[in-house]
Design a protein around this motif. Structure first.
Motif, PDB file in Angstrom:
ATOM      1  N   PHE A 151      75.253  44.851 -68.406  1.00 37.59           N
ATOM      2  CA  PHE A 151      75.126  45.610 -67.405  1.00 37.59           C
ATOM      3  C   PHE A 151      74.046  45.200 -66.218  1.00 37.59           C
ATOM      4  N   LEU A 152      73.514  44.098 -66.480  1.00 36.89           N
ATOM      5  CA  LEU A 152      72.402  43.369 -65.695  1.00 36.89           C
ATOM      6  C   LEU A 152      71.375  44.662 -65.161  1.00 36.89           C
ATOM      7  N   CYS A 153      70.900  45.621 -66.298  1.00 41.12           N
ATOM      8  CA  CYS A 153      69.883  46.329 -65.943  1.00 41.12           C
ATOM      9  C   CYS A 153      68.621  46.077 -66.901  1.00 41.12           C
ATOM     10  N   CYS A 154      67.702  46.943 -67.063  1.00 38.70           N
ATOM     11  CA  CYS A 154      66.439  46.727 -67.936  1.00 38.70           C
ATOM     12  C   CYS A 154      66.020  48.143 -68.081  1.00 38.70           C
ATOM     13  N   GLY A 155      66.116  48.492 -69.251  1.00 36.81           N
ATOM     14  CA  GLY A 155      65.317  49.809 -69.922  1.00 36.81           C
ATOM     15  C   GLY A 155      65.679  50.893 -69.144  1.00 36.81           C
ATOM     16  N   GLN A 185      71.319  54.514 -64.999  1.00 38.89           N
ATOM     17  CA  GLN A 185      71.835  54.841 -63.374  1.00 38.89           C
ATOM     18  C   GLN A 185      72.913  53.687 -63.537  1.00 38.89           C
ATOM     19  N   GLU A 186      72.801  52.387 -64.015  1.00 35.74           N
ATOM     20  CA  GLU A 186      73.698  51.505 -63.860  1.00 35.74           C
ATOM     21  C   GLU A 186      74.784  51.698 -64.513  1.00 35.74           C
ATOM     22  N   LEU A 191      80.645  53.373 -64.492  1.00 35.65           N
ATOM     23  CA  LEU A 191      81.611  54.176 -65.015  1.00 35.65           C
ATOM     24  C   LEU A 191      82.324  54.965 -63.879  1.00 35.65           C
ATOM     25  N   LYS A 192      81.455  55.261 -62.793  1.00 35.46           N
ATOM     26  CA  LYS A 192      82.189  56.136 -61.771  1.00 35.46           C
ATOM     27  C   LYS A 192      83.093  54.984 -60.919  1.00 35.46           C
TER      28      LYS A 192
END
Length: 238
Positions: A151-155, A185-186, A191-192
């Motif tokens: 998802f290219l996110c962090c925590g 949030q990612e 999903l949205k």
């Protein structure tokens, strides 16, 4: 009436082609949803008590069955138009009606249960995140790292400020403490976008099903009352 019959046949052929493309699109979307990295990763990690795995598999099989029904209805309606067969037109109408009866509940379910899917995905992430924070399992750290890479996110942000250890161990370099890449949030944004595309595809398919049922029923009645354009029969010289 004869001009209307010819126009209806042309419209039904074009509609059948569009329905076939819609069926292929739904089959492709179902396959991507089932075997895509984001969804398979969450599905494999989710516990039995989480509903995401059931939703994940159900959506795939429902999408495949729906796409097969659409393609079959398109083929039957095309054959009925070319051969001017009452039986084939009735079968095409039945397939369109069956697909319509499946599309309406699917669209309603997407509208009423989208939060359930979203919450189940975020619950999986919360569970893995807390397991890593407690240091209860080493393989959970690899799962959390895989989610961050997918998802290219962090925590996630915490008001207590005591979870920076997780980010340092599982996030990609350069993403630690990036306020714009909160994983919850990612996941919600991803999903949205996916669900909006699914809803758009379902809406288009519903419109074509209604139009296809109208055209196939008109074709059936035209054939039944012998209102077709082409002259049939054989000339015999005596």
């Amino acid at each position: 009436l004869r001009c209307g019959m010819r126009t209806t046949k042309c419209q039904l052929l074009v509609t059948s082609l569009c329905v076939m493309l819609l069926g292929l699109s739904i089959a492709t979307l179902s396959t991507v949803t089932h075997y895509g990295l984001h969804f398979t990763l969450i599905s494999d990690i989710s516990l039995d008590s989480n509903s995401f795995r059931v939703i994940h598999h159900t959506a795939f099989y429902f999408g495949i069955c729906l796409s097969m029904t659409l393609i079959l209805g398109a083929l039957l309606s095309s054959a009925a138009t070319v051969r001017e067969s009452q039986c084939l037109s009735a079968m095409g109408f039945f397939c369109f009606a069956l697909a319509f009866c499946g599309l309406i509940p699917a669209a309603c379910w997407r509208y009423t249960h989208s939060m359930e899917v979203e919450n189940s995905m975020m619950d999986v992430y919360d569970f893995v995140y807390e397991e890593v924070r407690r240091n209860t399992s080493s393989f959970r750290r690899h799962e959390l790292t895989a989610i961050h890479e997918a998802f290219l996110c962090c925590g996630k942000h915490s008001p207590f400020g005591d979870t920076t250890y997780v980010e340092h161990k599982t996030c990609l370099p350069g993403q630690v403490h990036n306020a714009g890449q909160d994983c919850l949030q990612e996941i919600q944004d991803f999903l949205k976008k996916h669900m909006d595309f699914v809803f758009l595809l379902l809406g288009i398919a519903i419109g074509f099903m209604v139009y296809g049922m109208i055209l196939t029923s008109f074709l059936w009645f035209s054939i039944h009352f012998s209102s077709n354009l082409d002259r049939k029969g054989k000339y015999i010289l005596r």
